[in-house]
Scaffold this motif. Sequence first.
Motif, PDB file in Angstrom:
ATOM      1  N   VAL A 204       0.855  -1.183   0.000  1.00 47.27           N
ATOM      2  CA  VAL A 204       0.000   0.000   0.000  1.00 47.27           C
ATOM      3  C   VAL A 204       0.889   1.231   0.000  1.00 47.27           C
ATOM      4  O   VAL A 204       1.767   1.378   0.856  1.00 47.27           O
TER       5      VAL A 204
ATOM      6  N   ASN B 201      -6.572  -0.424   1.792  1.00 45.22           N
ATOM      7  CA  ASN B 201      -6.273   0.955   1.416  1.00 45.22           C
ATOM      8  C   ASN B 201      -7.063   1.949   2.258  1.00 45.22           C
ATOM      9  O   ASN B 201      -7.106   3.134   1.950  1.00 45.22           O
TER      10      ASN B 201
ATOM     11  N   GLY C  66      -4.376  -6.337  -3.220  1.00 43.21           N
ATOM     12  CA  GLY C  66      -4.812  -5.691  -1.994  1.00 43.21           C
ATOM     13  C   GLY C  66      -5.657  -6.601  -1.129  1.00 43.21           C
ATOM     14  O   GLY C  66      -6.129  -7.645  -1.556  1.00 43.21           O
TER      15      GLY C  66
ATOM     16  N   THR D  31      -2.942   4.862  -5.018  1.00 38.54           N
ATOM     17  CA  THR D  31      -2.300   3.777  -4.290  1.00 38.54           C
ATOM     18  C   THR D  31      -2.096   2.598  -5.210  1.00 38.54           C
ATOM     19  O   THR D  31      -2.675   2.506  -6.272  1.00 38.54           O
TER      20      THR D  31
ATOM     21  N   SER E 297      -2.659  -0.425  -3.851  1.00 30.56           N
ATOM     22  CA  SER E 297      -3.181  -1.495  -3.004  1.00 30.56           C
ATOM     23  C   SER E 297      -4.359  -2.221  -3.587  1.00 30.56           C
ATOM     24  O   SER E 297      -4.577  -3.376  -3.278  1.00 30.56           O
TER      25      SER E 297
END
Length: 732
Positions: free
Chosen positions: A504, A604, A639, A678, A680
């Motif tokens: 992340v 996230n 993620g 991000t 993630s």
Amino acid sequence: MKKLLAVVVTTLLLTLWSSDILASDSQPHRRALLIACSDFPNAPWVKPLPGARNDVARFAELLGSPKYNFRDVDTLAGWVEGSDRNPTADNIESAFKQLISKSGRDDQVFILLSGHGIQVDALPNVEGTLGLSEEPDGMDEAFIAADYGPDERVIRDDTIGSWLDQLKSKGAHVWIVFDCCHSGSLTRGDGDEEPRGLLSEEARQANQNSPRNDSHDTGIVDLVLNENEQGKDDPTQGSLVALFAAQNYETTPEMTRPVGAVASSENRRGLLSYHLEYLLNNVAGKTTYRDLENALAGRYYAERGMSGPNPYAEGDLDRTLFGLETIERNKSLGLSRKKDQYELLGGVMDGVTVGTILDVTSNDELIGTVEATEVGISRSVVRWIEPPPEDVASNLTSLNELTCEITKQPVMPWKVAVQWLSVSDAATPVSNQLKTWIATQQELDSSSIIAGTDSSARKWSVCVATPETARRRFGIEIKDTSILLLNSIAVQYDPTAPPSGNEVSVIYPASDLEKIQRDLTTDFERLFRMQRLFQLAGLYGDSGPMLSSRGVAVEFVPLAPDESPRNLKPLNRGDLQAGQEIAVKLSNKKSKTLWYTVLLVQSNGLIAPIHSGSIPAAAYSSRPTVLEIEKIRLRPTRGNAAYVAVTVPVLDQRKPADFSYLAQLPIGVHRVGENSATRSSDGEENAASSTTLGGLFSMTTRSTENKLAIRQDGSQIAVRSWSVTQQEAPRE
């Protein structure tokens, strides 16, 4: 259930319209449609409800009074042979269409449906995006028209939802009250009470095969609460508040009122309508629909203790009653007493820790102060620091009149470990200032972060990186020198190894120090709330040390239309494959009915409320009650994510324990419409590989340095996560 309605929260800060303004055709109007189905000449097996007719008569008088000044009140009630005012299915439809045609922007519309509710076979729905039916039990909820009979003249939930949606799209602000059961029985209630509900033969069969899911399934209409719904800020859009007399598993009674009155048809009233009329007659000042819901809970508690039913409201609850102004009050918590011990109806999930100080108010007047001494997930023990004066205490008829608000918060035990990471010689005008600011934040009691050390297994790192350093050290592509926020897995980047999917990282432009500080503060707070949620799950989860009784689980069940639901076993994580369609279910083996909130949580920072409601107690521990939460198709993503179900016993708290307020956007997203920068997650509902906490939550760690003074309070948090990394097979 077809999800027809999206609740739009108005942001206009206006006062209630005065009566002389309402009299103008060019200004908003107040309109009411009151429907009472009390007599059923074509269905002698259906018990009459004289109280429904009385409800409508009393509300017509109340709304037409100078206090509310409704100039347009349409009523359909009772049964007179040949009358066009009988509440038949056709007349109800015609009345709704007339109401829609004459309503306009900012009109205040009140609708009362008083009578019997029923479940009937669902009509074929348009298939959803997964090609799945949106009615898992195959049943529609409906309101019984007065011409109900062998041909089942009913008004279905989807139909009512469509009418309400049309009113809202015209800019009207609608309040609809359902004083009827979602499902019920033809048998008479205990003593003076008569349940307002029928159970069709189809519904009986469905209930035997498929337990009900009452999460956002109101029994009459479905409400989809989406704060980012397109049109939220459109002033031409209206709003909706819906008030329901009972949870799905409950019946709501008709009875003789007031207490002590002669038992006669003239004195019959629906329980909800009776108490609601009383409150509307006595309301003063700027009262929101949420205030009204809380007051209803208080009156029910005073009259019935913890016995059902439990009325509840959904929609734009912070809007003022028959007004346009929105008032977001501070979160207040109730107070109860067991013998000599005072209990706060709030706990760690509400931000309460040992030592938290709360002001106690009665009718918005401060009367004392309490301190939390023992804290549970949803309930806490408190002691009086400044008790109320004797004259005030003696005039309190019930603790239900009291509310508490947090005024002082001690140091939180679950702060986020953050370190400054030196990775580049590229100096920026803000780098040294930002490093100093983070060090200052780590020392503040009110901050969400503490200094990260080498022993902080799940610490976060902040650094300044040039494009070349970001690529070489973390595998991140950026155009300009930027500020990075990284979890420990992202910091340990290995260019020779494939990504794990658990990295992340958030990118902040390094140009504006004040904006960076604001955005980092917001993201630290989001990580703090995430960390608190998952560490509580570790304490109150299936193997947690604080769990007093087990029995709640989130399960994944395959969707196989050719198989009997009873033959489908929950899936293990090794059974999951990309492209697989599954049902997410919540099961309860406990002997208690539970309030529940199901949240979808991603690494996230996203916390998205999925469902909230109540799940009935299990008849036997070997036969749990099972509710279907939603259907999803598994897709490979990067993620972590999980379904987290927070449950609280209903008998401990009359008002629904709904933790949807924990909702938050992902880190890196600081305005509506902004995408999270991000690595993630791509937004899909797939996640890590554990059915317990294990290695799921890469950003969290349970502190061993802070002793958590948390008590057992009957609550449980169930977690279910999964992992799918292979590519989805092509669909035929």
